[in-house]
Motif scaffolding. Structure first.
Motif, PDB file in Angstrom:
ATOM      1  N   VAL A   7       0.861  -1.180   0.000  1.00  0.00           N
ATOM      2  CA  VAL A   7       0.000   0.000   0.000  1.00  0.00           C
ATOM      3  C   VAL A   7       0.899   1.233   0.000  1.00  0.00           C
ATOM      4  O   VAL A   7       1.791   1.358   0.851  1.00  0.00           O
ATOM      5  N   VAL A   8       0.686   2.124  -0.961  1.00  0.00           N
ATOM      6  CA  VAL A   8       1.507   3.340  -1.083  1.00  0.00           C
ATOM      7  C   VAL A   8       0.575   4.542  -1.100  1.00  0.00           C
ATOM      8  O   VAL A   8      -0.316   4.646  -1.952  1.00  0.00           O
ATOM      9  N   THR A   9       0.776   5.476  -0.176  1.00  0.00           N
ATOM     10  CA  THR A   9      -0.042   6.692  -0.141  1.00  0.00           C
ATOM     11  C   THR A   9       0.723   7.851  -0.774  1.00  0.00           C
ATOM     12  O   THR A   9       1.944   7.853  -0.850  1.00  0.00           O
ATOM     13  N   GLY A  10      -0.040   8.851  -1.229  1.00  0.00           N
ATOM     14  CA  GLY A  10       0.588   9.975  -1.916  1.00  0.00           C
ATOM     15  C   GLY A  10       1.283   9.530  -3.190  1.00  0.00           C
ATOM     16  O   GLY A  10       2.356  10.013  -3.537  1.00  0.00           O
ATOM     17  N   ALA A  11       0.653   8.605  -3.918  1.00  0.00           N
ATOM     18  CA  ALA A  11       1.323   7.920  -5.026  1.00  0.00           C
ATOM     19  C   ALA A  11       0.952   8.452  -6.402  1.00  0.00           C
ATOM     20  O   ALA A  11       1.275   7.834  -7.410  1.00  0.00           O
ATOM     21  N   SER A  12       0.281   9.607  -6.482  1.00  0.00           N
ATOM     22  CA  SER A  12      -0.123  10.108  -7.793  1.00  0.00           C
ATOM     23  C   SER A  12       1.050  10.683  -8.571  1.00  0.00           C
ATOM     24  O   SER A  12       1.083  10.614  -9.804  1.00  0.00           O
ATOM     25  N   THR A  13       2.032  11.251  -7.866  1.00  0.00           N
ATOM     26  CA  THR A  13       3.200  11.857  -8.516  1.00  0.00           C
ATOM     27  C   THR A  13       4.409  11.718  -7.589  1.00  0.00           C
ATOM     28  O   THR A  13       4.304  11.244  -6.456  1.00  0.00           O
ATOM     29  N   GLY A  14       5.560  12.160  -8.079  1.00  0.00           N
ATOM     30  CA  GLY A  14       6.740  12.337  -7.248  1.00  0.00           C
ATOM     31  C   GLY A  14       7.278  11.068  -6.621  1.00  0.00           C
ATOM     32  O   GLY A  14       7.270   9.985  -7.211  1.00  0.00           O
ATOM     33  N   ILE A  15       7.759  11.200  -5.392  1.00  0.00           N
ATOM     34  CA  ILE A  15       8.389  10.086  -4.686  1.00  0.00           C
ATOM     35  C   ILE A  15       7.407   8.926  -4.519  1.00  0.00           C
ATOM     36  O   ILE A  15       7.762   7.760  -4.696  1.00  0.00           O
ATOM     37  N   GLY A  16       6.155   9.236  -4.177  1.00  0.00           N
ATOM     38  CA  GLY A  16       5.164   8.182  -3.977  1.00  0.00           C
ATOM     39  C   GLY A  16       4.925   7.364  -5.228  1.00  0.00           C
ATOM     40  O   GLY A  16       4.832   6.128  -5.173  1.00  0.00           O
ATOM     41  N   TYR A  17       4.834   8.043  -6.369  1.00  0.00           N
ATOM     42  CA  TYR A  17       4.646   7.322  -7.631  1.00  0.00           C
ATOM     43  C   TYR A  17       5.852   6.437  -7.926  1.00  0.00           C
ATOM     44  O   TYR A  17       5.706   5.283  -8.352  1.00  0.00           O
ATOM     45  N   GLU A  18       7.045   6.964  -7.697  1.00  0.00           N
ATOM     46  CA  GLU A  18       8.260   6.188  -7.958  1.00  0.00           C
ATOM     47  C   GLU A  18       8.368   4.994  -7.009  1.00  0.00           C
ATOM     48  O   GLU A  18       8.822   3.914  -7.410  1.00  0.00           O
ATOM     49  N   LEU A  19       7.942   5.157  -5.775  1.00  0.00           N
ATOM     50  CA  LEU A  19       7.913   4.022  -4.843  1.00  0.00           C
ATOM     51  C   LEU A  19       6.947   2.947  -5.347  1.00  0.00           C
ATOM     52  O   LEU A  19       7.257   1.745  -5.314  1.00  0.00           O
ATOM     53  N   ALA A  20       5.788   3.391  -5.825  1.00  0.00           N
ATOM     54  CA  ALA A  20       4.798   2.441  -6.344  1.00  0.00           C
ATOM     55  C   ALA A  20       5.343   1.712  -7.572  1.00  0.00           C
ATOM     56  O   ALA A  20       5.144   0.501  -7.733  1.00  0.00           O
ATOM     57  N   ARG A  21       6.042   2.435  -8.420  1.00  0.00           N
ATOM     58  CA  ARG A  21       6.589   1.815  -9.631  1.00  0.00           C
ATOM     59  C   ARG A  21       7.650   0.766  -9.285  1.00  0.00           C
ATOM     60  O   ARG A  21       7.692  -0.309  -9.888  1.00  0.00           O
ATOM     61  N   LEU A  31      -1.995  -1.307  -3.914  1.00  0.00           N
ATOM     62  CA  LEU A  31      -3.112  -0.404  -3.662  1.00  0.00           C
ATOM     63  C   LEU A  31      -2.486   0.972  -3.456  1.00  0.00           C
ATOM     64  O   LEU A  31      -1.697   1.163  -2.526  1.00  0.00           O
ATOM     65  N   ILE A  32      -2.792   1.906  -4.359  1.00  0.00           N
ATOM     66  CA  ILE A  32      -2.227   3.254  -4.241  1.00  0.00           C
ATOM     67  C   ILE A  32      -3.335   4.239  -3.938  1.00  0.00           C
ATOM     68  O   ILE A  32      -4.484   4.060  -4.362  1.00  0.00           O
ATOM     69  N   ALA A  33      -2.997   5.278  -3.198  1.00  0.00           N
ATOM     70  CA  ALA A  33      -4.006   6.243  -2.766  1.00  0.00           C
ATOM     71  C   ALA A  33      -3.448   7.654  -2.800  1.00  0.00           C
ATOM     72  O   ALA A  33      -2.261   7.877  -2.573  1.00  0.00           O
ATOM     73  N   ALA A  34      -4.327   8.614  -3.079  1.00  0.00           N
ATOM     74  CA  ALA A  34      -3.995  10.039  -3.010  1.00  0.00           C
ATOM     75  C   ALA A  34      -5.293  10.820  -3.026  1.00  0.00           C
ATOM     76  O   ALA A  34      -6.357  10.279  -3.371  1.00  0.00           O
ATOM     77  N   ASP A  35      -5.214  12.093  -2.667  1.00  0.00           N
ATOM     78  CA  ASP A  35      -6.423  12.919  -2.669  1.00  0.00           C
ATOM     79  C   ASP A  35      -6.553  13.695  -3.974  1.00  0.00           C
ATOM     80  O   ASP A  35      -7.191  14.743  -4.021  1.00  0.00           O
ATOM     81  N   GLU A  36      -5.952  13.179  -5.043  1.00  0.00           N
ATOM     82  CA  GLU A  36      -6.014  13.827  -6.351  1.00  0.00           C
ATOM     83  C   GLU A  36      -6.519  12.830  -7.390  1.00  0.00           C
ATOM     84  O   GLU A  36      -6.202  11.638  -7.324  1.00  0.00           O
ATOM     85  N   VAL A  37      -7.251  13.340  -8.367  1.00  0.00           N
ATOM     86  CA  VAL A  37      -7.793  12.462  -9.401  1.00  0.00           C
ATOM     87  C   VAL A  37      -6.676  11.847 -10.246  1.00  0.00           C
ATOM     88  O   VAL A  37      -6.879  10.810 -10.886  1.00  0.00           O
ATOM     89  N   GLU A  38      -5.493  12.453 -10.223  1.00  0.00           N
ATOM     90  CA  GLU A  38      -4.346  11.914 -10.981  1.00  0.00           C
ATOM     91  C   GLU A  38      -3.962  10.514 -10.535  1.00  0.00           C
ATOM     92  O   GLU A  38      -3.212   9.820 -11.227  1.00  0.00           O
ATOM     93  N   ILE A  39      -4.472  10.087  -9.385  1.00  0.00           N
ATOM     94  CA  ILE A  39      -4.140   8.743  -8.894  1.00  0.00           C
ATOM     95  C   ILE A  39      -4.631   7.674  -9.867  1.00  0.00           C
ATOM     96  O   ILE A  39      -4.016   6.606 -10.003  1.00  0.00           O
ATOM     97  N   GLU A  40      -5.717   7.964 -10.593  1.00  0.00           N
ATOM     98  CA  GLU A  40      -6.241   7.001 -11.574  1.00  0.00           C
ATOM     99  C   GLU A  40      -5.291   6.873 -12.764  1.00  0.00           C
ATOM    100  O   GLU A  40      -5.055   5.768 -13.269  1.00  0.00           O
ATOM    101  N   LYS A  41      -4.735   7.986 -13.213  1.00  0.00           N
ATOM    102  CA  LYS A  41      -3.765   7.943 -14.311  1.00  0.00           C
ATOM    103  C   LYS A  41      -2.500   7.216 -13.878  1.00  0.00           C
ATOM    104  O   LYS A  41      -1.915   6.426 -14.634  1.00  0.00           O
ATOM    105  N   ALA A  42      -2.073   7.481 -12.631  1.00  0.00           N
ATOM    106  CA  ALA A  42      -0.894   6.790 -12.103  1.00  0.00           C
ATOM    107  C   ALA A  42      -1.109   5.281 -12.126  1.00  0.00           C
ATOM    108  O   ALA A  42      -0.225   4.521 -12.531  1.00  0.00           O
ATOM    109  N   ALA A  43      -2.295   4.848 -11.705  1.00  0.00           N
ATOM    110  CA  ALA A  43      -2.600   3.411 -11.688  1.00  0.00           C
ATOM    111  C   ALA A  43      -2.585   2.835 -13.099  1.00  0.00           C
ATOM    112  O   ALA A  43      -2.059   1.739 -13.327  1.00  0.00           O
ATOM    113  N   ALA A  44      -3.144   3.577 -14.057  1.00  0.00           N
ATOM    114  CA  ALA A  44      -3.165   3.108 -15.448  1.00  0.00           C
ATOM    115  C   ALA A  44      -1.741   2.951 -15.976  1.00  0.00           C
ATOM    116  O   ALA A  44      -1.425   1.961 -16.655  1.00  0.00           O
TER     117      ALA A  44
END
Length: 261
Positions: A7-21, A31-44
């Motif tokens: 589970v990675v939070t704050g994963a829409s961009t930046g360090i969180g996205y890179e951790l998820a990758r 399971l990635i989470a953020a309070d921004e709609v960009e989280i869906e693009k990150a998941a895709a």
């Protein structure tokens, strides 16, 4: 063999996205989470990785207990092998000039929300006596942050909580690692309204590098990692320098209008 679950939070961009990758590439379901709609693009994007397994995204406000409960429920009872508590907010400008609602949001996200998530998932891990936790603190937590006062204070809290929790879990099979980056090339400074500061305009660390060092330290069970040589020197100096001096130095980096033109 069943894939591990991160589970990675704050994963829409930046360090969180890179951790998820990194997690995807290392064979985790996510399971990635953020309070921004960009989280869906990150998941895709993450689902397009050649080694991707299951990648679920949750658009949720982790500054609230309701949001934390939603994230926990989204795991659907699956044991969380790795928790990367990376969600956070920044805020620049002088403390008395900051909007109080934004101040509260920094505290609710960085301190209250992260604490609630760690408590909930940490108890799940303790019942199984298994798991790894990575908390994104900051070298900012070593310094009284003039013109970033609440943010730096929130990171001091996270740094301290991470080391304390690690000690309390010393005799278990749960590891706690604190990732302490310096200024990193992410959306942080724009969102914190700090593009007109020296630190906001200078060259910064690569988030992929920061994430890799954090992930590796977590997998080795290390207590903390300060990323980048410059940040290592800065954190060492901060441990011996008077707080008043550190606050004066921080002003030069974070005061609005101090960017190079």
């Amino acid at each position: 063999m069943e894939r591990q679950f991160a589970v990675v939070t704050g994963a829409s961009t930046g360090i969180g996205y890179e951790l998820a990758r990194i997690c995807v590439r290392e064979g985790f379901d996510l399971l990635i989470a953020a309070d921004e709609v960009e989280i869906e693009k990150a998941a895709a994007d993450l689902r397009n990785e050649p080694s991707a397994g299951a990648v679920e995204a949750l658009h949720v406000d982790l500054a609230t207990q309701e949001g934390i409960d939603q994230l926990h429920a989204a795991a659907k009872g699956r044991p969380i092998d790795v928790l990367m508590a990376n969600a956070g907010r920044g805020l620049g400008h002088a403390f008395l000039d900051q909007d109080l609602a934004r101040i509260r949001d920094v505290i609710d996200t960085n301190v209250t929300g992260t604490t609630g998530l760690l408590h909930k998932v940490g108890n799940d891990m303790r019942r199984r006596n298994q798991g790894r936790i990575l908390i994104t603190g900051s070298i900012a937590g070593f310094t009284s942050g003039s013109f970033q006062a609440v943010y730096n204070a929130s990171k001091a809290y996270l740094n301290s909580l991470s080391f304390a929790l690690r000690e309390e879990l010393r005799d278990t099979e749960i590891s706690v690692t604190c990732l302490m980056p310096g200024a990193t090339e992410t959306e942080f400074f724009r969102r914190a309204d700090m593009l007109d500061t020296k630190v906001g305009s200078e060259e910064k660390d690569d988030p992929a590098m920061v994430a890799r060092q954090g992930y590796d330290a977590m997998m080795k069970g290390e207590g903390d990692v300060v990323t980048g040589l410059k940040n290592k020197i800065q954190s060492a100096v901060a441990n011996v320098m008077p707080a008043e001096t550190l606050a004066k130095q921080h002003r030069k980096m974070a005061e609005p209008g101090s960017a190079k033109h």
